[in-house]
Design a protein around this motif. Structure first.
Motif, PDB file in Angstrom:
ATOM      1  N   VAL A 138     -53.053  51.831 -30.850  1.00 32.22           N
ATOM      2  CA  VAL A 138     -54.367  52.448 -31.039  1.00 32.22           C
ATOM      3  C   VAL A 138     -55.458  51.550 -31.629  1.00 32.22           C
ATOM      4  O   VAL A 138     -56.444  51.212 -31.096  1.00 32.22           O
ATOM      5  CB  VAL A 138     -54.524  53.777 -32.040  1.00 32.22           C
ATOM      6  CG1 VAL A 138     -55.653  54.263 -32.205  1.00 32.22           C
ATOM      7  CG2 VAL A 138     -53.710  55.130 -31.307  1.00 32.22           C
ATOM      8  N   LEU A 142     -58.616  49.798 -29.653  1.00 30.20           N
ATOM      9  CA  LEU A 142     -60.129  49.634 -30.237  1.00 30.20           C
ATOM     10  C   LEU A 142     -60.505  48.062 -30.447  1.00 30.20           C
ATOM     11  O   LEU A 142     -61.665  47.787 -29.932  1.00 30.20           O
ATOM     12  CB  LEU A 142     -60.044  50.186 -31.628  1.00 30.20           C
ATOM     13  CG  LEU A 142     -60.323  51.898 -31.826  1.00 30.20           C
ATOM     14  CD1 LEU A 142     -60.020  52.142 -33.147  1.00 30.20           C
ATOM     15  CD2 LEU A 142     -61.601  52.235 -31.223  1.00 30.20           C
ATOM     16  N   ALA A 143     -59.498  47.166 -30.755  1.00 28.87           N
ATOM     17  CA  ALA A 143     -59.932  45.786 -30.944  1.00 28.87           C
ATOM     18  C   ALA A 143     -60.276  45.303 -29.529  1.00 28.87           C
ATOM     19  O   ALA A 143     -61.359  44.622 -29.484  1.00 28.87           O
ATOM     20  CB  ALA A 143     -58.668  45.102 -31.419  1.00 28.87           C
ATOM     21  N   TRP A 146     -63.809  46.988 -28.567  1.00 26.89           N
ATOM     22  CA  TRP A 146     -64.953  46.637 -29.279  1.00 26.89           C
ATOM     23  C   TRP A 146     -65.180  45.092 -29.019  1.00 26.89           C
ATOM     24  O   TRP A 146     -66.336  44.684 -28.881  1.00 26.89           O
ATOM     25  CB  TRP A 146     -64.504  46.987 -30.621  1.00 26.89           C
ATOM     26  CG  TRP A 146     -65.649  46.465 -31.790  1.00 26.89           C
ATOM     27  CD1 TRP A 146     -65.880  45.169 -32.248  1.00 26.89           C
ATOM     28  CD2 TRP A 146     -66.920  46.887 -31.926  1.00 26.89           C
ATOM     29  NE1 TRP A 146     -66.801  44.939 -33.007  1.00 26.89           N
ATOM     30  CE2 TRP A 146     -67.545  46.073 -32.735  1.00 26.89           C
ATOM     31  CE3 TRP A 146     -67.600  48.317 -31.843  1.00 26.89           C
ATOM     32  CZ2 TRP A 146     -68.765  46.262 -33.617  1.00 26.89           C
ATOM     33  CZ3 TRP A 146     -68.676  48.619 -32.545  1.00 26.89           C
ATOM     34  CH2 TRP A 146     -69.399  47.455 -33.237  1.00 26.89           C
ATOM     35  N   LEU A 154     -65.738  49.936 -24.383  1.00 24.09           N
ATOM     36  CA  LEU A 154     -65.995  50.539 -25.805  1.00 24.09           C
ATOM     37  C   LEU A 154     -65.870  52.179 -25.527  1.00 24.09           C
ATOM     38  O   LEU A 154     -65.217  52.920 -26.190  1.00 24.09           O
ATOM     39  CB  LEU A 154     -67.449  50.512 -26.481  1.00 24.09           C
ATOM     40  CG  LEU A 154     -67.597  51.149 -27.823  1.00 24.09           C
ATOM     41  CD1 LEU A 154     -66.401  50.343 -28.675  1.00 24.09           C
ATOM     42  CD2 LEU A 154     -68.762  50.632 -28.395  1.00 24.09           C
ATOM     43  N   VAL A 158     -62.793  54.264 -26.851  1.00 28.09           N
ATOM     44  CA  VAL A 158     -63.084  55.412 -27.642  1.00 28.09           C
ATOM     45  C   VAL A 158     -62.246  56.770 -26.926  1.00 28.09           C
ATOM     46  O   VAL A 158     -61.483  57.622 -27.819  1.00 28.09           O
ATOM     47  CB  VAL A 158     -64.514  55.506 -27.950  1.00 28.09           C
ATOM     48  CG1 VAL A 158     -64.797  57.018 -28.409  1.00 28.09           C
ATOM     49  CG2 VAL A 158     -65.062  54.722 -28.799  1.00 28.09           C
ATOM     50  N   VAL A 161     -58.283  56.273 -27.522  1.00 30.27           N
ATOM     51  CA  VAL A 161     -58.133  56.518 -28.868  1.00 30.27           C
ATOM     52  C   VAL A 161     -57.929  58.111 -29.094  1.00 30.27           C
ATOM     53  O   VAL A 161     -57.203  58.660 -29.736  1.00 30.27           O
ATOM     54  CB  VAL A 161     -58.718  55.782 -29.806  1.00 30.27           C
ATOM     55  CG1 VAL A 161     -58.307  56.021 -31.161  1.00 30.27           C
ATOM     56  CG2 VAL A 161     -58.408  54.270 -29.580  1.00 30.27           C
ATOM     57  N   ALA A 162     -59.271  58.516 -28.905  1.00 36.40           N
ATOM     58  CA  ALA A 162     -59.323  60.239 -29.030  1.00 36.40           C
ATOM     59  C   ALA A 162     -58.131  60.901 -28.315  1.00 36.40           C
ATOM     60  O   ALA A 162     -57.657  61.787 -28.901  1.00 36.40           O
ATOM     61  CB  ALA A 162     -60.853  60.599 -28.653  1.00 36.40           C
ATOM     62  N   VAL A 165     -54.787  60.036 -30.269  1.00 41.90           N
ATOM     63  CA  VAL A 165     -54.803  60.580 -31.502  1.00 41.90           C
ATOM     64  C   VAL A 165     -54.400  62.014 -31.553  1.00 41.90           C
ATOM     65  O   VAL A 165     -53.698  62.658 -32.436  1.00 41.90           O
ATOM     66  CB  VAL A 165     -55.774  60.215 -32.357  1.00 41.90           C
ATOM     67  CG1 VAL A 165     -55.851  61.151 -33.747  1.00 41.90           C
ATOM     68  CG2 VAL A 165     -55.788  58.870 -32.817  1.00 41.90           C
TER      69      VAL A 165
ATOM     70  N   PHE B  35     -60.062  45.712 -39.535  1.00 38.56           N
ATOM     71  CA  PHE B  35     -58.832  45.361 -38.512  1.00 38.56           C
ATOM     72  C   PHE B  35     -57.916  44.627 -39.489  1.00 38.56           C
ATOM     73  O   PHE B  35     -56.637  44.659 -39.231  1.00 38.56           O
ATOM     74  CB  PHE B  35     -59.492  44.522 -37.343  1.00 38.56           C
ATOM     75  CG  PHE B  35     -59.677  45.214 -36.407  1.00 38.56           C
ATOM     76  CD1 PHE B  35     -58.803  46.124 -35.601  1.00 38.56           C
ATOM     77  CD2 PHE B  35     -61.078  45.330 -35.699  1.00 38.56           C
ATOM     78  CE1 PHE B  35     -59.319  46.670 -34.512  1.00 38.56           C
ATOM     79  CE2 PHE B  35     -61.422  46.122 -35.010  1.00 38.56           C
ATOM     80  CZ  PHE B  35     -60.470  46.658 -34.138  1.00 38.56           C
ATOM     81  N   VAL B  70     -57.799  54.453 -38.119  1.00 42.36           N
ATOM     82  CA  VAL B  70     -58.409  54.979 -36.868  1.00 42.36           C
ATOM     83  C   VAL B  70     -59.842  55.645 -37.293  1.00 42.36           C
ATOM     84  O   VAL B  70     -60.651  55.443 -36.694  1.00 42.36           O
ATOM     85  CB  VAL B  70     -57.422  55.764 -35.980  1.00 42.36           C
ATOM     86  CG1 VAL B  70     -58.296  56.109 -34.797  1.00 42.36           C
ATOM     87  CG2 VAL B  70     -56.414  54.861 -35.504  1.00 42.36           C
ATOM     88  N   LEU B  73     -62.365  52.904 -38.422  1.00 40.25           N
ATOM     89  CA  LEU B  73     -62.711  52.126 -37.119  1.00 40.25           C
ATOM     90  C   LEU B  73     -63.854  52.869 -36.537  1.00 40.25           C
ATOM     91  O   LEU B  73     -64.852  52.687 -35.901  1.00 40.25           O
ATOM     92  CB  LEU B  73     -61.668  51.717 -36.445  1.00 40.25           C
ATOM     93  CG  LEU B  73     -60.804  50.683 -36.975  1.00 40.25           C
ATOM     94  CD1 LEU B  73     -59.638  50.260 -36.142  1.00 40.25           C
ATOM     95  CD2 LEU B  73     -61.753  49.360 -37.053  1.00 40.25           C
ATOM     96  N   PHE B  74     -63.488  54.278 -36.340  1.00 34.57           N
ATOM     97  CA  PHE B  74     -64.370  55.081 -35.507  1.00 34.57           C
ATOM     98  C   PHE B  74     -65.685  55.331 -36.251  1.00 34.57           C
ATOM     99  O   PHE B  74     -66.875  55.124 -35.651  1.00 34.57           O
ATOM    100  CB  PHE B  74     -63.751  56.617 -35.278  1.00 34.57           C
ATOM    101  CG  PHE B  74     -63.082  56.642 -33.985  1.00 34.57           C
ATOM    102  CD1 PHE B  74     -62.321  56.046 -33.394  1.00 34.57           C
ATOM    103  CD2 PHE B  74     -63.686  57.776 -33.288  1.00 34.57           C
ATOM    104  CE1 PHE B  74     -61.735  56.108 -32.357  1.00 34.57           C
ATOM    105  CE2 PHE B  74     -62.959  58.167 -31.922  1.00 34.57           C
ATOM    106  CZ  PHE B  74     -62.088  57.315 -31.511  1.00 34.57           C
ATOM    107  N   MET B  77     -67.709  51.822 -35.847  1.00 26.87           N
ATOM    108  CA  MET B  77     -68.292  51.497 -34.685  1.00 26.87           C
ATOM    109  C   MET B  77     -69.294  52.548 -34.106  1.00 26.87           C
ATOM    110  O   MET B  77     -70.253  52.296 -33.441  1.00 26.87           O
ATOM    111  CB  MET B  77     -66.986  52.084 -33.546  1.00 26.87           C
ATOM    112  CG  MET B  77     -66.112  50.702 -33.613  1.00 26.87           C
ATOM    113  SD  MET B  77     -64.770  50.987 -32.258  1.00 26.87           S
ATOM    114  CE  MET B  77     -63.748  49.471 -32.683  1.00 26.87           C
ATOM    115  N   PHE B  78     -69.327  53.717 -34.689  1.00 29.46           N
ATOM    116  CA  PHE B  78     -70.238  55.074 -34.224  1.00 29.46           C
ATOM    117  C   PHE B  78     -71.433  54.726 -35.378  1.00 29.46           C
ATOM    118  O   PHE B  78     -72.278  55.349 -34.960  1.00 29.46           O
ATOM    119  CB  PHE B  78     -69.767  55.964 -34.407  1.00 29.46           C
ATOM    120  CG  PHE B  78     -69.003  56.517 -32.799  1.00 29.46           C
ATOM    121  CD1 PHE B  78     -69.446  55.998 -31.698  1.00 29.46           C
ATOM    122  CD2 PHE B  78     -67.821  57.154 -33.150  1.00 29.46           C
ATOM    123  CE1 PHE B  78     -68.673  56.565 -30.654  1.00 29.46           C
ATOM    124  CE2 PHE B  78     -66.755  57.282 -31.915  1.00 29.46           C
ATOM    125  CZ  PHE B  78     -67.250  57.013 -30.863  1.00 29.46           C
TER     126      PHE B  78
END
Lengths: 358, 173
Positions: A138, A142-143, A146, A154, A158, A161-162, A165, B35, B70, B73-74, B77-78
């Motif tokens: 995950v 994200l790395a 982003w 992105l 996202v 990952v959502a 998870v 990270f 996670v 990071l979310f 990023m948001f």
């Protein structure tokens, strides 16, 4: 190198020429890398061929007999390609993203028993480790998303990952049903407990009248965890170009694909180990005809688990051309309002069965 | 565990943990900090494995990497314009900070040097630790376990309540 449990991997671990403990550090991992590479090579070839047959095409036919060397040619092409890093990308994250992604999908291979004689690391928390280590993947996604500095990337990251998870929850509860039937989290022990003279009748899927429910839930959740259709919204071509790997080229793209096919094989192997007996032969002994005894042993074990893994990869590809893609809200609805409650129901029923019935 | 290979591997993981933790603190870029935290958690999990605590090591990865990192990071990023903000704080308490630092390091070193040897536990570790954890959770520690589950349930309900559409003042639907 005898035929006892974990004989090959113990021999590999003890291998230390000139006092350098190479076996401890690296050698045991090499067969696993080759398994992942073959899963990629034949996974991609199989994907293209199966897709082609389902659409009444022939697929790759030019390179080698029936196009069997096509993937090799593709890999050679990708190796030679220019390695482009976008100017405005976050260079560091862009570069480590695919690496972290591959490590995350590859780490779980360590606890998969590929034969009675071979397992990378015989942990007593093997199943828990295999569920948990996916979370490193995950972070890699994200790395990559982003670092690309691209809106599609992105969004893809996202979404992915959502999805991963969320679907970890029904997947973990479904696997817990298998662990409850076994009473252990040790992958090699889970497999051993499913062996017996009647072949497939000893597999957990057929040992318990409720086991099909966690089996089905884990299969659906594993499709979402590996971003396969019908849950491929993170890379939905019609909306997001290619999701989190839109900006990747050359070898980095190949590494992302390696991770994807590696984790496809990983979830297929986990479902085979927990519910379908792992390296145990499915053939029963019929009277004097000892089919089960004939098809057991270290080499046959490796054959059976890889065949079971490939079977589930085939089903994943088959579903890709059968079912349409879900919307994001439908995806979350399915996870939280359908799969999770049913996973809890199957958890309670399995607990009742394990305690009171046999 | 006297094998030199184990020692080398131990120092490798210890170095990964310490240097990535230092990077988390000293990096100016909040994304890099987040990270880098991955490697800190990963190294801490590896150190748990060296303590023969496999279960805690895997739980560390599941909870901290899969959950908290996670989420972090979310969040990063948001959050708009997080990359433009200067992360330096303007509250600088050099003297109390130094005193606290020296005190804590002194206390740790004093304990380290005044304790002559490692103190092994009276109950030896035998067989699979997972079963022991299960039995203890369900027998001796069932009350704390249930209390934690009620706390988590309350947190879940609270999160769902905060996020729902049809509450007064949230007419987006």
């Amino acid at each position: 190198m005898g035929n006892s449990l974990n004989a090959w991997s113990d021999w590999l671990t003890g291998f230390s020429p000139m006092g350098i403990p190479l076996g401890l550090v690296i050698i045991a991992a090499i067969p696993l890398v080759f398994i992942a590479l073959y899963a990629l090579t034949y996974g991609v070839y199989g994907e293209r061929k199966i897709s082609a047959f389902m659409q009444d095409r022939l697929g790759p036919m030019e390179v080698g007999y029936w196009g069997i060397l096509q993937t090799l040619a593709d890999i050679l092409k990708l190796l030679q390609k220019e390695d482009i890093v976008p100017t405005l990308a976050d260079k560091f994250l862009f570069v480590i993203g695919p690496g972290v992604l591959f490590v995350g999908s590859f780490l779980a291979f360590a606890v998969l028993p590929f034969s009675p004689a071979f397992i990378g690391a015989n942990l007593n928390v093997g199943l828990f480790y295999a569920i948990g280590i996916v979370s490193i993947e995950v972070v890699g996604i994200l790395a990559a998303g982003w670092g690309s500095n691209n809106k599609w990337s992105l969004y893809g990251a996202v979404r992915s990952v959502a999805q991963i998870v969320s679907y970890e929850i029904p997947a973990a509860i479904a696997l817990l049903c298998g662990a409850m039937m076994a009473g252990t989290l040790d992958m090699q022990k889970i497999t051993l407990l499913q062996s017996g003279p009647f072949g497939f009748a000893h597999f957990y899927l057929f040992q318990n009248p409720i086991a099909w429910l966690p089996f089905l839930i884990y299969f659906i959740a594993s499709l979402a965890e590996t971003n396969r259709a019908p849950f491929d919204i993170p890379e939905a071509e019609s909306e997001l170009v290619a999701g989190y790997f839109t900006e990747y080229t050359g070898m980095k793209f190949a590494v992302i694909f390696l991770a994807e096919y590696g984790s496809m094989f990983m979830v297929s192997a986990i479902i085979s180990i927990v519910f379908l007996g792992g390296w145990n032969s499915p053939l029963p002994n019929i009277g004097g005809l000892e089919l089960n005894a004939m098809t057991s042993g270290p080499w046959w074990g490796a054959f059976w688990i890889i065949m079971k893994g490939f079977f589930f990869i085939f089903v994943q590809m088959w579903l890709r051309w059968t079912l349409p893609r879900l919307r994001v809200d439908q995806l979350m609805y399915l996870c939280w309002k359908v799969l999770t409650p049913f996973a809890f129901v199957s958890f309670v029923l399995t607990a009742i069965w394990v305690i009171y019935v046999p | 565990m006297s094998n030199p290979a184990y020692t080398v591997i131990f120092y490798l993981f210890a170095a990964i943990t310490v240097f990535s933790a230092a990077f988390v603190v000293f990096s100016r870029n909040v994304i890099y900090s987040a990270f880098s935290l991955l490697f800190t958690f990963f190294g801490a999990a590896a150190l748990y494995v060296f303590l023969s605590a496999d279960f805690i090591a895997v739980t560390q990865v599941v909870v901290y990497v899969g959950g908290i990192l996670v989420l972090l990071l979310f969040g990063v990023m948001f959050t708009n314009s997080i990359m433009q903000t200067d992360l330096k704080t303007d509250v600088l308490n050099m003297i109390p900070g130094t005193v606290l630092l020296v005190g804590i390091i002194g206390a740790i070193l004093y304990t380290f040097y005044s304790t002559h040897s490692w103190m092994p536990s009276s109950t030896m570790l035998q067989g699979s630790i997972v079963e022991r954890i299960g039995f203890e959770t369900m027998s001796g520690y069932v009350l704390p376990f249930e209390m934690a589950s009620i706390l988590l349930l309350a947190a879940l309900i609270g999160a769902a309540f905060l996020a729902r559409f049809d509450k007064p003042g949230n007419n987006e639907k």
